[in-house]
Structures are given as C-alpha cells and as structure tokens.
Design an enzyme around this catalytic site. Structure first.
Site, PDB file in Angstrom:
ATOM      1  N   SER A 138      76.244 -55.446  30.064  1.00  0.00           N
ATOM      2  CA  SER A 138      76.449 -56.012  28.730  1.00  0.00           C
ATOM      3  C   SER A 138      77.880 -56.518  28.664  1.00  0.00           C
ATOM      4  O   SER A 138      78.763 -55.996  29.359  1.00  0.00           O
ATOM      5  CB  SER A 138      76.227 -54.944  27.653  1.00  0.00           C
ATOM      6  OG  SER A 138      76.737 -55.364  26.398  1.00  0.00           O
ATOM      7  N   TYR A 151      77.646 -46.500  23.776  1.00  0.00           N
ATOM      8  CA  TYR A 151      76.908 -47.602  24.395  1.00  0.00           C
ATOM      9  C   TYR A 151      77.835 -48.453  25.250  1.00  0.00           C
ATOM     10  O   TYR A 151      77.531 -48.743  26.418  1.00  0.00           O
ATOM     11  CB  TYR A 151      76.258 -48.469  23.318  1.00  0.00           C
ATOM     12  CG  TYR A 151      75.588 -49.709  23.854  1.00  0.00           C
ATOM     13  CD1 TYR A 151      74.297 -49.658  24.368  1.00  0.00           C
ATOM     14  CD2 TYR A 151      76.249 -50.937  23.852  1.00  0.00           C
ATOM     15  CE1 TYR A 151      73.676 -50.791  24.869  1.00  0.00           C
ATOM     16  CE2 TYR A 151      75.639 -52.079  24.358  1.00  0.00           C
ATOM     17  CZ  TYR A 151      74.360 -52.004  24.862  1.00  0.00           C
ATOM     18  OH  TYR A 151      73.751 -53.127  25.367  1.00  0.00           O
TER      19      TYR A 151
END
EC number: 1.1.1.1
Length: 254
Positions: A138, A151
C-alpha cells in the site's frame, strides 16, 4: 513477461481489487488461475470462467492466518493439480485498527507464512525451479495514514520483507516485488476504524481526496506483473503505474 499459459495462484483473488485483477488476468490467457480466499463466491468464479473459458479456474478456501504447515499441505494439493506454479500473488488484507492482532496476522504474518510455505516447493537449494512473488502492499507503506498506524505499519513491513526477498533471489531462485495501491474505491475504505478512535471520520476524510477505481488499479496491477521486475516497488495511484526509488539511509554491510 507474457502471462500466456502461466499458472498463477492468487491469495484473496475475489476481493475488491482482487476480483478486478482476476478479471484482467484471465484475459491474458493463463493456463490456470488458482484462487485462494476466505469466502467462496461461486458467482464470481462463474463470471471469471465466462470471460475466458480456456483458462482453468480453481477455488480453494484459505485463511492466511493458519499455521505454515496447513498452507504447505494446501500447496501440495495445488502442485499435484497444476504441476507447476509460476506466480504467487499475496493479496489478503484488512483495514481496521481496532483489530490490532488480526491486522498484523492477515496483512503481514499471513503473507510471510504463505511465502515461506511456497519456498518449500520453489527454493532452488531444494531442487526447486524458482518462482515469482507479487505482494500487495500500500502507499501507506511509504508514508503512513497516521490515524491508522497499525495498518500502515503492516504495509511498511510488507515492502521491507519483499525487498529482502528480492535480494535473496540469487540464493533461492525466487524473485519478488510489491504493488502498492493508492486510495482505491472499494468496500475496504468506505468505513473503517482508526486506532484508539483518534479520528472517527477517517474514512470520510480520506474519500474527500482524489481516488482511483478498482478497475484502474487492476489494469496497472497486471501491467506490473507483466513487467516482472525483481525488487520493484510499484505505486499504483490515481490510475497510474510508477516505480518508486527507495532511499537508502543505512547499509548492513553484509
């Protein structure tokens, strides 16, 4: 690299970005697409088969948080079916900073364990043929969304782990790279929890900024696979595909 007649194993190939990427993959005339996912979706599997009936599509239920031994057992079954696996895509991920242990287990530990399991079959030191690993990271692995540090940290770990895999390729015969999507309009980002509820509106605020569709992301995802560049850190953001040059601040010297 042409994907024609290749065998691809796709972990979480039925998710938001995952399903659109699976749609693009079958258009490339794979020989086999083996999808491992926690939840079965017969309608999606049927759709993929209809897109290109020449591609053999197989589904196995799989939870990335299982022990390595269970993953190895599943992979043994898959290798018996397809004989060779050319590409492994590790795509499982959750976004919920209330679930600290599960976020790390799914986003990072599960990816490491799945990779470790397939090395048992691919590692050239064991007589294996080598292989290609595509790990989904990501952009938060580069620069965190600070309201979701768990995250973001898990995705930074994916980038670091994959870069190490790439450097180990001369030893193992296994190459690796990451694809790192920017904010993509999927159910993952419509509503999620910040760490300790530091920002209750984090999802809404994030979606106020420019985003990309999962289809745009999927098209560039497959382009990155076709480019097949060991050690690459790809940014897939706003419909573009861009290689990232990682800045080195320290060298272990070994």
């Amino acid at each position: 690299m042409s994907l024609t007649n290749k065998n691809v194993v796709f972990v979480a190939g039925l998710g938001g970005i995952g399903l659109d990427t699976s749609r693009e993959l079958v258009k490339r005339n794979l020989k086999n697409l083996v999808i491992l996912d926690r939840i079965d979706n017969p309608a999606a599997i049927a759709e993929l088969k209809a897109i290109n009936p020449k591609v053999t599509i197989t589904f196995y239920p799989y939870d990335v948080t299982v022990p390595v031994a269970e993953t190895t057992k599943l992979l043994k079954t898959i290798f018996a079916q397809v004989k060779t696996i050319d590409v492994l895509i590790n795509g499982a991920g959750i976004l919920d900073d209330h679930q600290i242990e599960r976020t790390i287990a799914v986003n990072y530990t599960g990816l490491v364990n799945t990779t470790t399991a397939i090395l048992d079959f691919w590692d050239k030191r064991k007589g294996g043929p080598g292989g290609i690993i595509c790990n989904i990271g990501s952009v938060t692995g580069f620069n965190a969304i600070y309201q979701v540090p768990v995250y973001s940290g898990s995705k930074a770990a994916v980038v670091n782990f994959t870069s190490s895999l790439a450097k180990l390729a001369p030893i193992t015969g296994v190459t690796a790279y990451t694809v790192n999507p920017g904010i993509t309009r999927t159910t993952l980002v419509h509503k999620f929890n910040s760490w300790l509820d530091v920002e209750p509106r984090v999802a809404e605020k994030l979606l106020e900024h420019p985003t990309q569709t999962s289809q745009q992301c999927a098209e560039n995802f497959v382009k990155a696979i076709e480019l097949n560049k060991n050690g690459a850190i790809w940014k897939l953001d706003l419909g573009t595909l861009e290689p990232i040059t990682w800045t080195q601040h320290w060298d272990s010297g070994i």
